[in-house]
Scaffold this motif. Structure first.
Motif, PDB file in Angstrom:
ATOM      1  N   ASP A  79      71.265  54.931   6.821  1.00 51.19           N
ATOM      2  CA  ASP A  79      69.877  55.378   6.798  1.00 51.19           C
ATOM      3  C   ASP A  79      68.941  54.363   6.142  1.00 51.19           C
ATOM      4  OD1 ASP A  79      70.920  55.699   4.286  1.00 51.19           O
ATOM      5  OD2 ASP A  79      70.009  57.667   3.920  1.00 51.19           O
TER       6      ASP A  79
ATOM      7  N   GLU B 124      63.764  58.792   6.802  1.00 50.76           N
ATOM      8  CA  GLU B 124      63.723  60.168   6.321  1.00 50.76           C
ATOM      9  C   GLU B 124      65.084  60.811   6.595  1.00 50.76           C
ATOM     10  OE1 GLU B 124      61.531  61.581   4.583  1.00 50.76           O
ATOM     11  OE2 GLU B 124      59.672  60.466   4.868  1.00 50.76           O
ATOM     12  N   ASN B 125      65.486  61.760   5.756  1.00 54.37           N
ATOM     13  CA  ASN B 125      66.806  62.348   5.863  1.00 54.37           C
ATOM     14  C   ASN B 125      67.017  63.024   7.220  1.00 54.37           C
ATOM     15  OD1 ASN B 125      68.773  64.938   5.073  1.00 54.37           O
ATOM     16  ND2 ASN B 125      69.337  62.960   4.197  1.00 54.37           N
TER      17      ASN B 125
ATOM     18  N   ILE C 122      70.462  66.151   3.260  1.00 56.40           N
ATOM     19  CA  ILE C 122      69.658  66.936   2.316  1.00 56.40           C
ATOM     20  C   ILE C 122      69.236  68.187   3.079  1.00 56.40           C
ATOM     21  CG2 ILE C 122      67.578  67.057   0.909  1.00 56.40           C
ATOM     22  CD1 ILE C 122      67.671  64.034   0.653  1.00 56.40           C
TER      23      ILE C 122
ATOM     24  N   TYR D 231      69.426  68.944   8.087  1.00 54.48           N
ATOM     25  CA  TYR D 231      68.811  67.720   7.591  1.00 54.48           C
ATOM     26  C   TYR D 231      67.304  67.930   7.571  1.00 54.48           C
ATOM     27  CZ  TYR D 231      73.309  65.479   8.598  1.00 54.48           C
ATOM     28  OH  TYR D 231      74.640  65.142   8.631  1.00 54.48           O
ATOM     29  N   GLN D 232      66.612  67.077   6.858  1.00 57.35           N
ATOM     30  CA  GLN D 232      65.154  67.200   6.789  1.00 57.35           C
ATOM     31  C   GLN D 232      64.507  66.981   8.159  1.00 57.35           C
ATOM     32  OE1 GLN D 232      63.560  67.928   3.410  1.00 57.35           O
ATOM     33  NE2 GLN D 232      65.643  68.666   3.711  1.00 57.35           N
TER      34      GLN D 232
END
Length: 216
Positions: free
Chosen positions: A31, A47-48, A78, A85-86
């Motif tokens: 990532d 971003e996650n 996350i 995930y986000q």
């Protein structure tokens, strides 16, 4: 969607090119990536739920995690309620559904498939319901039952084994049957459905009108 870049205090790493913008994969983290902007090196973090693929299919060199081959590089999820995930796309349930969940910044937002389609978790998108027979009933999704045979003299028979039918009151769609299952087809942009030919035509060439005129 990538975080603000921060300088990387690694003097041994230099940008291969002094001009333009280039992005390079991190050797350990899927990532993260190195971004060179006119010779200035920064470390960027997607971003996650988004991972670096260098193509920026979603945003700024990052793509959804299922679309990226990390080749052993790591990343950590996350999770928030409704979002693994986000950022990501997820099914509403394990049942047949014409909606799905799209997560952005950890916020789940329900999205609708185009008319006649159902969510397919295998492709993270919407698909013909006849491609999801284990969970979907195409007749229920489309609202039409395909006949087992049609009049050989009818217009629909011209398209056999994929007979076509009009959608009552809809000037921009038609139904075609594929292996006995209905599919709702939308005419292309600026096209309308002609009930006499069962094809999509330019409005000026369409002979049959529905509902007293062509309207969206």
């Amino acid at each position: 969607m990538c975080s603000t870049g921060q300088s990387v205090p690694i003097e041994s790493i230099e940008c291969p090119e002094k001009y333009g913008v280039q992005a390079y994969a991190h050797t350990e983290h899927c990532d993260q990536f190195f971004l060179c902007t006119n010779g200035t090196l920064t470390l960027e973090t997607c971003e996650n739920g988004l991972l670096f693929d260098g193509k920026g299919a979603i945003h700024n060199h990052c793509n959804y995690n299922w679309a990226v081959d990390c080749k052993g590089r790591q990343f950590d999820p996350i999770s928030t309620p409704g979002c693994e995930y986000q950022f990501g796309i997820y099914p509403v349930s394990k049942e047949c559904s014409t909606t799905y969940i799209k997560c952005a910044f950890g916020e789940p937002i329900e999205q609708e498939c185009d008319a006649g389609l159902a969510y397919d978790d295998r492709i993270h998108g919407c698909n013909w319901p006849d491609q999801l027979l284990e969970i979907c009933n195409p007749e229920a999704v489309v609202g039409f039952k395909c006949p087992t045979k049609v009049d050989s003299s009818s217009v629909a028979a011209r398209f056999w084994p994929f007979p076509r039918f009009a959608v009552p009151g809809d000037c921009h769609r038609l139904i075609t049957c594929v292996e006995g299952h209905p599919r709702l087809i939308t005419c292309g942009e600026d096209k309308v459905f002609d009930e006499t030919s069962l094809t999509c035509e330019d409005p000026e060439y369409a002979h049959a009108k529905c509902g007293g005129g062509y309207g969206k």
